[in-house]
Scaffold this motif. Structure first.
Motif, mmCIF file in Angstrom:
data_model
loop_
_atom_site.group_PDB
_atom_site.id
_atom_site.type_symbol
_atom_site.label_atom_id
_atom_site.label_comp_id
_atom_site.label_asym_id
_atom_site.label_seq_id
_atom_site.Cartn_x
_atom_site.Cartn_y
_atom_site.Cartn_z
ATOM 1 N N ASN A 92 0.814 -1.210 0.000
ATOM 2 C CA ASN A 92 0.000 0.000 0.000
ATOM 3 C C ASN A 92 0.849 1.262 0.000
ATOM 4 O OD1 ASN A 92 -2.498 -1.267 -0.107
ATOM 5 N ND2 ASN A 92 -2.641 -1.461 2.099
ATOM 6 N N GLU A 93 1.890 1.292 0.841
ATOM 7 C CA GLU A 93 2.748 2.460 0.889
ATOM 8 C C GLU A 93 3.544 2.614 -0.412
ATOM 9 O OE1 GLU A 93 2.152 0.513 3.354
ATOM 10 O OE2 GLU A 93 2.062 1.588 5.251
ATOM 11 N N VAL A 94 3.977 1.506 -0.982
ATOM 12 C CA VAL A 94 4.681 1.567 -2.269
ATOM 13 C C VAL A 94 3.752 2.131 -3.340
ATOM 14 C CG1 VAL A 94 5.718 0.185 -4.109
ATOM 15 C CG2 VAL A 94 6.303 -0.270 -1.721
ATOM 16 N N ALA A 95 2.520 1.625 -3.375
ATOM 17 C CA ALA A 95 1.557 2.109 -4.369
ATOM 18 C C ALA A 95 1.265 3.590 -4.183
ATOM 19 C CB ALA A 95 0.264 1.307 -4.274
ATOM 20 N N GLU A 96 1.147 4.027 -2.930
ATOM 21 C CA GLU A 96 0.870 5.436 -2.666
ATOM 22 C C GLU A 96 2.014 6.310 -3.178
ATOM 23 O OE1 GLU A 96 -0.725 8.133 1.049
ATOM 24 O OE2 GLU A 96 0.737 6.548 1.462
ATOM 25 N N THR A 97 3.242 5.880 -2.973
ATOM 26 C CA THR A 97 4.401 6.637 -3.456
ATOM 27 C C THR A 97 4.410 6.696 -4.974
ATOM 28 O OG1 THR A 97 5.686 5.951 -1.524
ATOM 29 C CG2 THR A 97 6.908 6.791 -3.411
ATOM 30 N N ASP A 157 -1.247 6.105 -12.537
ATOM 31 C CA ASP A 157 -2.690 5.925 -12.327
ATOM 32 C C ASP A 157 -2.966 4.623 -11.591
ATOM 33 O OD1 ASP A 157 -3.592 8.261 -13.838
ATOM 34 O OD2 ASP A 157 -2.858 7.187 -15.595
ATOM 35 N N ALA A 158 -2.113 3.628 -11.822
ATOM 36 C CA ALA A 158 -2.251 2.333 -11.161
ATOM 37 C C ALA A 158 -0.861 1.802 -10.844
ATOM 38 C CB ALA A 158 -3.004 1.345 -12.041
ATOM 39 N N ALA A 159 -0.786 0.990 -9.800
ATOM 40 C CA ALA A 159 0.486 0.395 -9.404
ATOM 41 C C ALA A 159 0.323 -1.103 -9.239
ATOM 42 C CB ALA A 159 0.980 1.020 -8.097
ATOM 43 N N SER A 212 -0.153 -7.401 -5.926
ATOM 44 C CA SER A 212 -1.166 -6.449 -5.494
ATOM 45 C C SER A 212 -1.347 -5.404 -6.583
ATOM 46 C CB SER A 212 -0.752 -5.769 -4.191
ATOM 47 O OG SER A 212 -0.682 -6.693 -3.139
ATOM 48 N N ILE A 213 -2.597 -5.060 -6.837
ATOM 49 C CA ILE A 213 -2.927 -4.054 -7.841
ATOM 50 C C ILE A 213 -3.659 -2.926 -7.124
ATOM 51 C CG2 ILE A 213 -4.149 -3.578 -10.005
ATOM 52 C CD1 ILE A 213 -3.987 -6.631 -10.538
ATOM 53 N N ARG A 214 -3.139 -1.717 -7.243
ATOM 54 C CA ARG A 214 -3.731 -0.569 -6.576
ATOM 55 C C ARG A 214 -4.078 0.500 -7.603
ATOM 56 N NH1 ARG A 214 -4.128 -3.930 -3.394
ATOM 57 N NH2 ARG A 214 -3.490 -3.963 -1.200
ATOM 58 N N GLY A 215 -5.274 1.072 -7.476
ATOM 59 C CA GLY A 215 -5.739 2.073 -8.410
ATOM 60 C C GLY A 215 -5.697 3.476 -7.835
ATOM 61 N N SER A 216 -6.475 4.360 -8.439
ATOM 62 C CA SER A 216 -6.532 5.757 -8.038
ATOM 63 C C SER A 216 -7.879 6.310 -8.474
ATOM 64 C CB SER A 216 -5.395 6.542 -8.706
ATOM 65 O OG SER A 216 -5.560 6.523 -10.127
ATOM 66 N N GLU A 217 -8.078 7.615 -8.309
ATOM 67 C CA GLU A 217 -9.323 8.221 -8.772
ATOM 68 C C GLU A 217 -9.492 8.066 -10.274
ATOM 69 O OE1 GLU A 217 -11.845 9.450 -7.014
ATOM 70 O OE2 GLU A 217 -10.767 8.758 -5.248
#
Length: 434
Positions: free
Chosen positions: A323-328, A335-337, A347-352
């Motif tokens: 989560n912290e890696v994706a936030e950075t 747009d996505a990490a 792990s797949i992390r998105g954004s607005e």
């Protein structure tokens, strides 16, 4: 295997973060035997049993259920165990929980560690037994309750969503016949057919809005108990991390602690203290964070960005806090990490600007939320595949996940084009009254 080969002491971080934790090398057969034994001891003779995700959200629900049953354990035992760990200068660093897979990278248990821990039998002490599970072990957890629980036990399932009804149908249907009640609290996105099938068994399934509530919120409002304000605050702080709101600094403390502690310890401590962790626990978390931050920096440094449709996708590899890696990476313009883990999951992390994480994960043996999902591509047939995975920093895994992004991008573009065509035809159509 020589223990030194998987001992991180003396090995550069740039090397050991490319490898899974020691628990990966602990054979599944032995792990299953241990899990079976621990579940049996937790379940037998219990008044109620909770099957919960082992993260902060699922364990907060466990603490609430134990509070409702007046079945909390003595927190003093756990505080003493934490102080002993700190005094021994235990510098083995953990990873953040991969909440998507519902599993933790933990060291293989040893007889010495069990004997040294005065809370080693805590799982068998409470009349409300805890069985920590993930989305991929829900069926076996239900089977264990069926095998070891007394008739007329109260069963709770928290923060878990089955991908399909069929693979939990047999044990759940049998439990519906033998338990006094089954209550299921969750906030993930349920398939309508799966939810209907579960409810048809008489299960009290309560699913909160995934972008508004965490499962602790759902449990708090669903349990027939007068909870004081401490519990409302615990749910709010848990939600702050689980929904990635990030307005309360205590939520990171809860998330990290839920991973670095065992399930019994976390449920007991937050049950006693709520969202304000005691000084001993705060010191333990701070000690572990030194290594955590270094691993985040290493993963961010390995990231490579790709253009996929209209999106910028950053992909990295390593044992780290996703989560912290994706936030950075989002802060750097992604747009996505995608964070590929040495154990093979991702792990797949998105954004607005990217709310399709669950669609991407669904194409590679996974699922989750629009902005947070996980998967483990079915590409590992033997240890040579894992060796290639480690030495190439997840090249094959990255490739299939990026292909899934491409497929989703094409689908989104096609849907948008269809919508534009429909809108144009509606605008061009003559008024029926003319």
């Amino acid at each position: 295997m020589d223990d030194d080969l998987i001992d991180e002491a003396g090995i550069p971080r740039s090397r050991y973060t490319r490898l899974p934790g020691k628990g990966f090398f602990y054979p599944d057969s032995l792990d299953e035997e241990r899990a079976e034994r621990l579940a049996k001891e937790a379940i037998e003779g219990s008044e109620a049993v909770v099957i919960a995700d082992g993260d902060a959200d699922g364990l907060a629900c466990t603490a609430m259920i134990r509070e409702a049953y007046d079945a909390a354990l003595d927190v003093a035992d756990f505080e003493a165990a934490i102080e002993a760990r700190l005094a021994a200068n235990d510098d083995e660093a953990g990873d953040e929980a991969d909440g998507d897979a519902g599993e933790k990278e933990v060291d293989a248990p040893t007889a010495e560690s069990a004997e040294a821990d005065s809370t080693a039998d805590a799982h068998a002490r409470s009349p409300v037994g805890l069985v920590a599970a993930g989305p991929y072990s829900l069926d076996s957890s239900l089977e264990r309750v069926l095998a070891y629980a007394d008739d007329d036990v109260d069963l709770f399932v928290c923060d878990l969503c089955p991908d399909e009804y069929e693979w939990i149908a047999e044990p759940l249907e049998a439990l519906a016949e033998t338990t006094a009640s089954i209550r299921w609290f969750d906030h993930h996105q349920w398939d309508d057919e799966t939810a209907a099938a579960v409810r048809d068994l008489g299960v009290d399934l309560v699913v909160g809005e995934s972008d508004e509530e965490c499962t602790a919120d759902v449990a708090l409002r669903s349990l027939d108990h007068e909870f004081d304000d401490r519990w409302t605050e615990l749910a709010a702080v848990t939600r702050d991390h689980d929904l990635w709101i990030k307005e309360d600094p205590r939520s990171d403390d809860l998330a990290d602690y839920s991973y670095w502690a065992g399930g019994e310890e976390y449920a007991t401590v937050v049950g006693a203290y709520g969202a304000d962790l005691p000084e001993t626990v705060a010191a333990f978390v701070a000690d572990r964070r030194v290594e955590k931050e270094a691993r985040i920096d290493a993963a961010v440094g390995r990231a490579v960005t790709h253009g996929v449709g209209e999106w910028t996708v950053a992909v990295t590899y390593g044992r780290c806090s996703q989560n912290e890696v994706a936030e950075t990476l989002r802060g750097e313009g992604a747009d996505a990490a995608v964070i590929v883990k040495p154990a093979g999951s991702a792990s797949i992390r998105g954004s607005e600007d990217f709310r399709h994480a669950h669609e991407v994960a669904g194409k590679v043996n996974g699922g989750g939320h629009p902005q947070a999902a996980g998967c483990k591509p079915d590409i590992y047939d033997d240890m040579l595949d894992y060796a290639h995975h480690w030495t190439t920093e997840g090249q094959a895994c990255k490739r299939v996940i990026l292909a899934a992004f491409e497929a989703v991008a094409e689908e989104v573009a096609a849907d948008e084009a269809a919508d534009e065509t429909t809108e144009a035809e509606a605008t061009a159509a003559p008024d029926a009254d003319e």
